[in-house]
Scaffold this active site. Structure first.
Site, PDB file in Angstrom:
ATOM      1  N   TYR A   1       1.356  -4.272  20.413  1.00  0.00           N
ATOM      2  CA  TYR A   1       2.187  -5.393  20.852  1.00  0.00           C
ATOM      3  C   TYR A   1       3.555  -4.936  21.346  1.00  0.00           C
ATOM      4  O   TYR A   1       4.219  -5.637  22.102  1.00  0.00           O
ATOM      5  CB  TYR A   1       2.419  -6.374  19.691  1.00  0.00           C
ATOM      6  CG  TYR A   1       1.312  -7.359  19.457  1.00  0.00           C
ATOM      7  CD1 TYR A   1       0.001  -6.944  19.257  1.00  0.00           C
ATOM      8  CD2 TYR A   1       1.587  -8.717  19.412  1.00  0.00           C
ATOM      9  CE1 TYR A   1      -1.006  -7.853  19.013  1.00  0.00           C
ATOM     10  CE2 TYR A   1       0.585  -9.637  19.169  1.00  0.00           C
ATOM     11  CZ  TYR A   1      -0.712  -9.200  18.972  1.00  0.00           C
ATOM     12  OH  TYR A   1      -1.698 -10.111  18.731  1.00  0.00           O
TER      13      TYR A   1
ATOM     14  N   LYS B   1      -9.181   2.374  13.327  1.00  0.00           N
ATOM     15  CA  LYS B   1     -10.229   2.822  14.251  1.00  0.00           C
ATOM     16  C   LYS B   1     -10.050   4.338  14.424  1.00  0.00           C
ATOM     17  O   LYS B   1      -9.907   4.864  15.544  1.00  0.00           O
ATOM     18  CB  LYS B   1     -10.076   2.052  15.588  1.00  0.00           C
ATOM     19  CG  LYS B   1     -11.182   2.304  16.598  1.00  0.00           C
ATOM     20  CD  LYS B   1     -12.519   1.683  16.242  1.00  0.00           C
ATOM     21  CE  LYS B   1     -13.591   2.090  17.244  1.00  0.00           C
ATOM     22  NZ  LYS B   1     -14.957   1.686  16.863  1.00  0.00           N
TER      23      LYS B   1
ATOM     24  N   ASP C   1     -14.384  -2.280  13.479  1.00  0.00           N
ATOM     25  CA  ASP C   1     -15.603  -2.958  13.953  1.00  0.00           C
ATOM     26  C   ASP C   1     -16.501  -3.330  12.778  1.00  0.00           C
ATOM     27  O   ASP C   1     -17.027  -4.443  12.690  1.00  0.00           O
ATOM     28  CB  ASP C   1     -16.346  -2.125  15.020  1.00  0.00           C
ATOM     29  CG  ASP C   1     -16.511  -0.662  14.649  1.00  0.00           C
ATOM     30  OD1 ASP C   1     -15.954  -0.216  13.629  1.00  0.00           O
ATOM     31  OD2 ASP C   1     -17.224   0.049  15.395  1.00  0.00           O
TER      32      ASP C   1
ATOM     33  N   ASP D   1      -4.430  -9.521  13.777  1.00  0.00           N
ATOM     34  CA  ASP D   1      -4.448 -10.784  14.518  1.00  0.00           C
ATOM     35  C   ASP D   1      -5.890 -11.267  14.666  1.00  0.00           C
ATOM     36  O   ASP D   1      -6.224 -12.417  14.374  1.00  0.00           O
ATOM     37  CB  ASP D   1      -3.815 -10.560  15.900  1.00  0.00           C
ATOM     38  CG  ASP D   1      -3.807 -11.817  16.750  1.00  0.00           C
ATOM     39  OD1 ASP D   1      -3.479 -12.887  16.210  1.00  0.00           O
ATOM     40  OD2 ASP D   1      -4.126 -11.721  17.953  1.00  0.00           O
TER      41      ASP D   1
ATOM     42  N   ASP E   1      -8.091 -14.518  12.420  1.00  0.00           N
ATOM     43  CA  ASP E   1      -8.704 -15.690  13.072  1.00  0.00           C
ATOM     44  C   ASP E   1     -10.184 -15.744  12.691  1.00  0.00           C
ATOM     45  O   ASP E   1     -10.737 -16.817  12.415  1.00  0.00           O
ATOM     46  CB  ASP E   1      -8.578 -15.613  14.608  1.00  0.00           C
ATOM     47  CG  ASP E   1      -7.363 -16.388  15.149  1.00  0.00           C
ATOM     48  OD1 ASP E   1      -6.338 -16.451  14.447  1.00  0.00           O
ATOM     49  OD2 ASP E   1      -7.449 -16.920  16.269  1.00  0.00           O
TER      50      ASP E   1
END
Ligand code: NAD
Ligand code: IPM
Ligand code: MN
Length: 357
Positions: free
Chosen positions: A141, A190, A223, A247, A251
């Site tokens: 970001y 990751k 993942d 983020d 959700d």
């Protein structure tokens, strides 16, 4: 207690849900004898329209001068032009950065009364209690970005950057929280592909080994985490991860509770005012229809009272009131599963009735 609380209603359903949280704050102040000075300020798309800036300096100053900030949501199709000079979301990112709010706490707790509202099977979601620590002022970001002509048209890049110190401070907070809960910390990255994640994994592992060796610690690739989160969510306690992974995963995690309209969040730094908001956005598809679930914002208000004002008892009262309202069967449309539903205001009325009782 005297406290200055800044309200940033924002765009779309933001003003609708913040108005309800404001009623809750006023009720708590009245019942417990506190004096909360509430002031609303422009931010987001509305501030671009009126001031050409999604975070006008007067709004930022008011935030800096407050004890805590409650935000609805910013953004919407009106301000989505990819060639626009600025965007509502840029104001929110600037606010987080300016106030050094590097830790975003996102609790995902399922409610017994809402088990049927989740698209997942009851036996999977029952008893879920996860606390996400999403790093909030670094990562992709805030890394450098570029855009330039390319033989195929254009080329663009967004860099994901983390320093050891940025990883250490969020992991430290998450591990300390784990000690007070289920003593289990999961770091998500990751590292099989990204160099930045290899640094994340190393720095996180070092902090835990040196300072929290008694905390059960594991690492999961992002993942796989997206899958584990909905197949065995009860196995997680505290999860710490970077800005973008956090983020996305939260959700996804909202579906464990039944709706994005149920999840609050707290953004905090080393010191200064915290920023409290629902994790959802401005929901342009339902804005202005009285359909928004106000509970995420009302629960964010409870987090504000707890984390920024130290009012644990008042925070717990709000959370208990939400429990009671759900137990009594009251639902907004997003959690009603086709049954009867209440408007945004009527749902908040129910919470206020419990708080006044
Ligand atoms: P969204 O979170 O606004 O909505 C996603 C879906 O969830 C929609 O179908 C919406 O109706 C539903 N929903 C969200 N909140 C709800 C609530 N309280 N009650 C009932 N249903 C609810 O995500 P989006 O549509 O992808 O984004 C819309 C805008 O919001 C974008 O401009 C985005 O940048 C912005 N956004 C802002 C924030 C923030 O201000 N913190 C957070 C996320 C998205
Ligand atoms: C959130 C939102 C924001 C984010 C956007 C609006 C900048 O999605 O608070 O989760 O990505 O952090
Ligand atoms: Mn988000």
């Amino acid at each position: 207690m005297d406290a200055k609380i800044v309200l940033l209603p924002g765009d779309g359903i933001g003003p609708e849900v913040v108005a309800q949280a404001e009623r809750v704050l006023n009720q708590v102040a009245e019942t417990a004898g506190h004096s909360f000075e509430l002031s609303s300020h422009p931010m987001g798309g509305n501030a671009i329209d009126d001031f050409g800036d999604p975070l006008p300096s007067a709004t930022l100053d008011a935030c800096k001068d407050s004890n805590a900030i409650l935000l609805g949501a910013v953004g919407g199709p009106k301000w989505d032009d990819p060639n626009a000079k600025t965007r509502p979301e840029a104001g929110l990112l600037k606010l987080r950065k300016e106030l050094k709010l590097f830790a975003n706490l996102r609790p995902i707790k399922t409610y017994k009364a809402l088990l049927e509202s989740s698209p997942l099977r009851q036996e999977i979601v029952e008893g879920v209690d996860i606390l996400f620590f999403r790093e909030l002022t670094g990562g992709i970001y805030f890394g450098g970005s570029s855009r330039s002509p390319h033989e195929s048209g254009e080329v663009a890049s967004s860099e994901m950057v983390y320093s050891t110190g940025e990883v250490e401070r969020i992991v430290r907070l998450a591990a300390a929280a784990a000690k007070n809960r289920g003593n289990h910390l999961t770091s998500v990255d990751k590292a099989n592909v990204l160099e930045v994640s290899r640094l994340w994994r190393q720095a996180a592992g070092d902090v835990v080994a040196k300072e929290f060796s008694d905390v059960n610690y594991d690492v999961v690739l992002v993942d796989a985490m997206a899958m584990h989160l909905i197949s065995r969510p009860r196995d997680f306690d505290v999860v710490v991860t970077g800005n973008m992974f956090g983020d996305i995963l939260t959700d996804e995690g909202s579906m464990l509770t039944g709706s994005l309209g149920m999840l609050p969040s707290a953004s905090i730094g080393e010191s200064g005012p915290g920023l409290y908001e629902p994790i959802h956005g401005s929901a342009p598809d339902i804005a202005g229809q009285g359909l928004a679930n106000p509970l995420a914002t009302i629960l964010a208000t409870a987090m504000l009272l707890r984390h920024s004002l130290g009012l644990e008892e008042e925070a717990a009262l709000i959370e208990k009131a939400v429990d009671a309202v759900l137990d009594a069967g009251f639902r907004t449309k997003d959690i009603a599963r086709g049954g009867e539903s209440l408007s945004t205001t009527a749902m908040a009325d129910k919470v206020l009735e419990v708080l006044k009782a």
